[in-house]
Design an enzyme around this catalytic site. Sequence first.
Site, PDB file in Angstrom:
ATOM      1  N   LYS A   1      -6.763  -0.910  11.889  1.00  0.00           N
ATOM      2  CA  LYS A   1      -6.173  -1.358  10.612  1.00  0.00           C
ATOM      3  C   LYS A   1      -4.978  -0.466  10.285  1.00  0.00           C
ATOM      4  O   LYS A   1      -3.947  -0.934   9.791  1.00  0.00           O
ATOM      5  CB  LYS A   1      -7.247  -1.294   9.513  1.00  0.00           C
ATOM      6  CG  LYS A   1      -6.837  -1.925   8.197  1.00  0.00           C
ATOM      7  CD  LYS A   1      -6.129  -0.991   7.244  1.00  0.00           C
ATOM      8  CE  LYS A   1      -5.820  -1.644   5.908  1.00  0.00           C
ATOM      9  NZ  LYS A   1      -5.056  -0.778   5.008  1.00  0.00           N
TER      10      LYS A   1
ATOM     11  N   HIS B   1      -1.899  11.515   0.188  1.00  0.00           N
ATOM     12  CA  HIS B   1      -1.831  10.281  -0.587  1.00  0.00           C
ATOM     13  C   HIS B   1      -1.634  10.612  -2.064  1.00  0.00           C
ATOM     14  O   HIS B   1      -0.774  10.051  -2.742  1.00  0.00           O
ATOM     15  CB  HIS B   1      -3.150   9.532  -0.366  1.00  0.00           C
ATOM     16  CG  HIS B   1      -3.171   8.175  -0.952  1.00  0.00           C
ATOM     17  ND1 HIS B   1      -2.479   7.134  -0.397  1.00  0.00           N
ATOM     18  CD2 HIS B   1      -3.777   7.690  -2.061  1.00  0.00           C
ATOM     19  CE1 HIS B   1      -2.677   6.061  -1.139  1.00  0.00           C
ATOM     20  NE2 HIS B   1      -3.456   6.371  -2.152  1.00  0.00           N
TER      21      HIS B   1
ATOM     22  N   GLU C   1       0.826  -1.219   0.000  1.00  0.00           N
ATOM     23  CA  GLU C   1       0.000   0.000   0.000  1.00  0.00           C
ATOM     24  C   GLU C   1       0.858   1.265   0.000  1.00  0.00           C
ATOM     25  O   GLU C   1       1.739   1.420   0.851  1.00  0.00           O
ATOM     26  CB  GLU C   1      -0.893  -0.024   1.256  1.00  0.00           C
ATOM     27  CG  GLU C   1      -1.899   1.092   1.293  1.00  0.00           C
ATOM     28  CD  GLU C   1      -2.835   0.993   2.510  1.00  0.00           C
ATOM     29  OE1 GLU C   1      -3.135  -0.129   2.964  1.00  0.00           O
ATOM     30  OE2 GLU C   1      -3.259   2.051   2.991  1.00  0.00           O
TER      31      GLU C   1
ATOM     32  N   ASP D   1       5.376 -14.137  11.837  1.00  0.00           N
ATOM     33  CA  ASP D   1       4.058 -14.704  11.550  1.00  0.00           C
ATOM     34  C   ASP D   1       3.012 -13.605  11.755  1.00  0.00           C
ATOM     35  O   ASP D   1       2.542 -13.363  12.871  1.00  0.00           O
ATOM     36  CB  ASP D   1       3.817 -15.891  12.496  1.00  0.00           C
ATOM     37  CG  ASP D   1       2.466 -16.554  12.280  1.00  0.00           C
ATOM     38  OD1 ASP D   1       1.590 -15.944  11.639  1.00  0.00           O
ATOM     39  OD2 ASP D   1       2.288 -17.688  12.767  1.00  0.00           O
TER      40      ASP D   1
HETATM   41  C1  MEV Z   1      -5.548   3.032   5.432  1.00  0.00           C
HETATM   42  O1  MEV Z   1      -4.830   1.894   5.040  1.00  0.00           O
HETATM   43  C2  MEV Z   1      -5.492   3.221   6.924  1.00  0.00           C
HETATM   44  C3  MEV Z   1      -6.377   4.333   7.470  1.00  0.00           C
HETATM   45  O2  MEV Z   1      -7.713   4.147   7.023  1.00  0.00           O
HETATM   46  C4  MEV Z   1      -6.299   4.259   8.973  1.00  0.00           C
HETATM   47  C5  MEV Z   1      -7.287   5.157   9.702  1.00  0.00           C
HETATM   48  O3  MEV Z   1      -8.358   5.442   9.157  1.00  0.00           O
HETATM   49  O4  MEV Z   1      -6.969   5.525  10.842  1.00  0.00           O
HETATM   50  C6  MEV Z   1      -5.939   5.681   6.976  1.00  0.00           C
END
Ligand code: MEV
Length: 419
Positions: free
Chosen positions: A261, A375, A83, A277
Site C-alpha cells: 500500500k 508525520h 494523504e 487509470d
Molecule cells: C501509509 O499510507 C503507508 C505505510 O503504512 C506503508 C508501510 O507501512 O510500509 C506507512
Amino acid sequence: MTDSSISKFFEKSRKDRLDLVANFAKLSKEELDILQNDNGGISFDKADKMVENAIGTFSLPLGIATSFLINGKDYLVPMVIEEPSVIAAASKGAKIARVKGGFTVSADESYSIGQVQVLDVTDFSLAISQIKNSTNDILELANSQSNTLSKMGKGAKEIFCKELDTPSGKMLILELLIDVGDAMGANVTNTMCEAISPLIEKITGGRTLLRILSNYSTRRLVKATAVFDKEAVGGEKVVDNIVSAFEFADNDVYRAVTHNKGIMNGIIAAANAAGQDSRAIEAAANAYAAKSGKYRSLSKWSKDNDGNLVGTLEIPLSVGIVGGIANVHPVAKICMKILGIASAKELACVITATGLAQNYSAIRALSTDGIQKGHMRLHARNLAAAAGATTNQIDEIVQKMIEEKKISLDKAKELLDQI
Ligand code: MEV
C-alpha cells in the site's frame, strides 16, 4: 533550471513553488493560470461529458515531489493524493537515492494482452492448430481496426491459446498480444478482440463469449532499482533493519499488503496526476504481488558488499500518453508537461521510481523512529503555515507544538501571537 533537487521546496509560498515549477517545465502563463484556478481543472460541462449522471466535480491536492533523478534525467513528479506525508516521503526517498546516482529504470515495450473466451469447442487440439494456421488472417483482421498502429509498425503481433479447466467444463482462451505504442491501449485492445471473434468462431466451430483486455499487463513490466547510500540512510544498522522490515513484508501477507500500500501511495498519486487509470494499475500490481502463489512484497531490499541499501521494484504497469484523460484533463496535461515525458515507457519509469522512493521512506521511518514522528512534524508544519507563520517562524512554532504535545491550528495561532 534543470535540477529537480530544490532545497526546502515545502517552505516556499505557493507562488514561489509555482514559479519554480513553471521555470523547470517552461509552463506558459495560461498553464499557470489553470494551476492557480482552484477549480481542480475541469468544468462541470467537461465532467458531464466524461461520466454519466454527473452532478459536480471533486478535487484533490496536487503537489510536487522533488529531487528525482531517473536514468540520468531530472524530474519533478506531480502527485495527486489526499494523504499527508506522501509527497514529502517521495521527495525524501528521491533525495537519498540521488546520492548514488538516482534510479535506474527499464520498461518493456507496451504490449497489451486481449482475451477471447471460446466455449463449446469439441476438439481442442484441432481448434488450436487451426488458430495457429490462421494466425496471419487473425492478425490482419485485428490490425485492420487501427490504421494508426499499423502505420507505425505496431498493432497485433502474436496469438497464444490456452485451455482452461473450469467447473462447468473446458474452455479455450485465445490471447492477442498487441503493441499499443504510447497508448494505454484498452480501447484498441477491446476493439480488436471484438473484431476477430466472428473469425475465431468460424475457425474453431466454438462460441465466443468475453472479448476484453487483460489488465494483468505482464508484458509491460517495469523494473526500478536504486542504491541508497548507507551513511545517508543512517548507517549500516539502519540498512540491516530495513532489510528485516522487507523480510517481514515478504513473508507475511498482513504486513505485505500494508508495505505494498505504501508503494501504491507513490504509484497511484503519480499516476493520478498524469491522468492514468489507477484501478488498472492497482489490480495488476496486486496480482503480480501474488504471482508466486503467495502474496508478497512487490519490492526487494538488500545490502550490497559496501553496506549500502539496494532497493528494487518490479511491477506490471500499463500507462499511456496518447488518448485517455491525460489528453483531456487540463491539469493532467500540465502535469505531463511538468514531467517532460516523451513516451509511455518513460512515464512508466517515472511512476515506478516514485513507488520505490515512497517505499524506501516508509520502511526507513518504520524501522527507525516510527511513522508518527515525521508525520506529526509535517502536520505541525502545515498547521504553522496555515496559522500564517513566515518561513522563519515555522521551525520555532513546530518545535514548541511538538515539545508541548499540542498540535493544533489553535495552538499554532497562539504561539504565533506570542512571537
Ligand atoms: C501509509 O499510507 C503507508 C505505510 O503504512 C506503508 C508501510 O507501512 O510500509 C506507512
